[in-house]
Design a protein around this motif. Sequence first.
Motif, PDB file in Angstrom:
ATOM      1  N   ASP A 161       9.526  -0.841   4.600  1.00  0.00           N
ATOM      2  CA  ASP A 161       9.153  -1.908   3.665  1.00  0.00           C
ATOM      3  C   ASP A 161       7.641  -2.107   3.633  1.00  0.00           C
ATOM      4  N   ALA A 162       6.996  -2.019   4.799  1.00  0.00           N
ATOM      5  CA  ALA A 162       5.542  -2.195   4.843  1.00  0.00           C
ATOM      6  C   ALA A 162       4.829  -1.063   4.096  1.00  0.00           C
ATOM      7  N   VAL A 163       5.332   0.143   4.239  1.00  0.00           N
ATOM      8  CA  VAL A 163       4.745   1.269   3.507  1.00  0.00           C
ATOM      9  C   VAL A 163       4.930   1.079   2.004  1.00  0.00           C
ATOM     10  N   SER A 164       6.107   0.611   1.606  1.00  0.00           N
ATOM     11  CA  SER A 164       6.352   0.377   0.185  1.00  0.00           C
ATOM     12  C   SER A 164       5.411  -0.692  -0.365  1.00  0.00           C
ATOM     13  N   ALA A 165       5.190  -1.766   0.424  1.00  0.00           N
ATOM     14  CA  ALA A 165       4.291  -2.832  -0.026  1.00  0.00           C
ATOM     15  C   ALA A 165       2.841  -2.367  -0.061  1.00  0.00           C
ATOM     16  N   ALA A 166       2.483  -1.386   0.765  1.00  0.00           N
ATOM     17  CA  ALA A 166       1.085  -0.934   0.830  1.00  0.00           C
ATOM     18  C   ALA A 166       0.770   0.157  -0.185  1.00  0.00           C
TER      19      ALA A 166
ATOM     20  N   GLY B 268      12.205  -8.718  19.017  1.00  0.00           N
ATOM     21  CA  GLY B 268      10.965  -9.429  18.783  1.00  0.00           C
ATOM     22  C   GLY B 268      11.040 -10.300  17.555  1.00  0.00           C
ATOM     23  N   THR B 269       9.881 -10.568  16.987  1.00  0.00           N
ATOM     24  CA  THR B 269       9.755 -11.405  15.802  1.00  0.00           C
ATOM     25  C   THR B 269       9.449 -10.514  14.606  1.00  0.00           C
TER      26      THR B 269
ATOM     27  N   ARG C 180       5.936  -7.125  11.280  1.00  0.00           N
ATOM     28  CA  ARG C 180       5.557  -6.728   9.917  1.00  0.00           C
ATOM     29  C   ARG C 180       4.042  -6.866   9.731  1.00  0.00           C
ATOM     30  N   ARG C 181       3.474  -7.936  10.310  1.00  0.00           N
ATOM     31  CA  ARG C 181       2.023  -8.126  10.226  1.00  0.00           C
ATOM     32  C   ARG C 181       1.289  -6.997  10.937  1.00  0.00           C
TER      33      ARG C 181
END
Length: 402
Positions: free
Chosen positions: A262-267, A290-291, A296-297
């Motif tokens: 998801d992070a790659v898609s958002a970036a 974890g959190t 994600r951050r």
Amino acid sequence: MNRAGPATEARMIRRTALAAGLQAALAVAVTVGVLCGVAVLVLLRSQEADQNAMLTTTVQRTDDVTDPPAGVWLAIARSGRLDTSPGLPPAALDRSALAATAADGATRTSDISVPHGQYRTLTERRGDEVVQAVLDLHPAHVERGRLLKAQLVTGAIGLVLAAAAGTWSGRRAIVPLARALSLQRRFVADAGHELRTPLTLISTRAQLLQRHAANSPLKSEVDDLVTDAHQLTEILEDLLLAADPSQESPRRRIELTTIVRDAVSAARPAATEHGVRLDLADSPPVTVEGTEVALRRAVAALLDNGIRHAAGTLSVTVLPSGKHVTITVTDDGPGIDPAVMPTMFARFASGPPASESPGGRRRYGLGLALVSEIAARHGGTVSAHNATTGGAILRLTLPRVS
């Protein structure tokens, strides 16, 4: 954000000051223990040397069993007769040493313990007679006991004073830091409160726009906007939790590969804007604890750093290995400036701007420091080094949950 601030901070200061006092007391206890042990050892050796010297002098210089030094008795065996000093306890006489020394002439020293005392004997041949000096060890034991009691009393007083002084000095040292942290937490809380309202408005308007764009060609972009607004709100909540030491972020099992995907898609839009191709290698599902927002951050910060410094390609892999999983972000940029390598994960430790540094070398700011802190909160690590073929490799390693 917890608003029970003053009371919570006062409890934290008291606990920290008490911990400092206990640490000071422990240090004093160890020091006093070592010094007492050394003092007792020195005393024992000194007493033993004095006792042996007294016995030797008595045996060599005293001829009459009726006039030995105080605390010493004599026994002289000659011509089959045994003369002893008045008051010599029968149990203190070492008859076996007398017989052995009479037979072989060797000097013997022995300690004798009886129910009502302890004695040391020195048996020596002197001409045609065998002399045995008997020393009462009770006075030495009394002196040793007084020394130990004095050491225990002074040590206990020293521990109490050290604990009190440590608590007092610890409190004085901690209060300014606690005040600074309190100001920081209040700032974060106030900033978070001020940001909540515009974020709520942005999220609401994005959702309204999503409804109107249901059949529009812009539907996917609007959906991403709603997702980004929701994630931004979650990030704000996570920052507020991280700034409050009395609160803990909720932890749960998280599928890390999905977060990275998801992070790659958002970036990708940012990567496209910079002319960078963003590649994500296939990876099996990997679970960590974890959190989700914090992880994600961390991934987003690694991707942002790589996009800003990649020349044309940024590769991302998620590789499980044993009890850990590693997220690796590799770019083909100029690499990491050796001058900033030791401090690149420290807050506000940044290199010169790319436009001012030789060869367009990269700069570092707050993002990688946040990655390091998030990794530490999750029991992981983050590292960076230059690739042999050029570019930089950043790795985030986290404990894996089976």
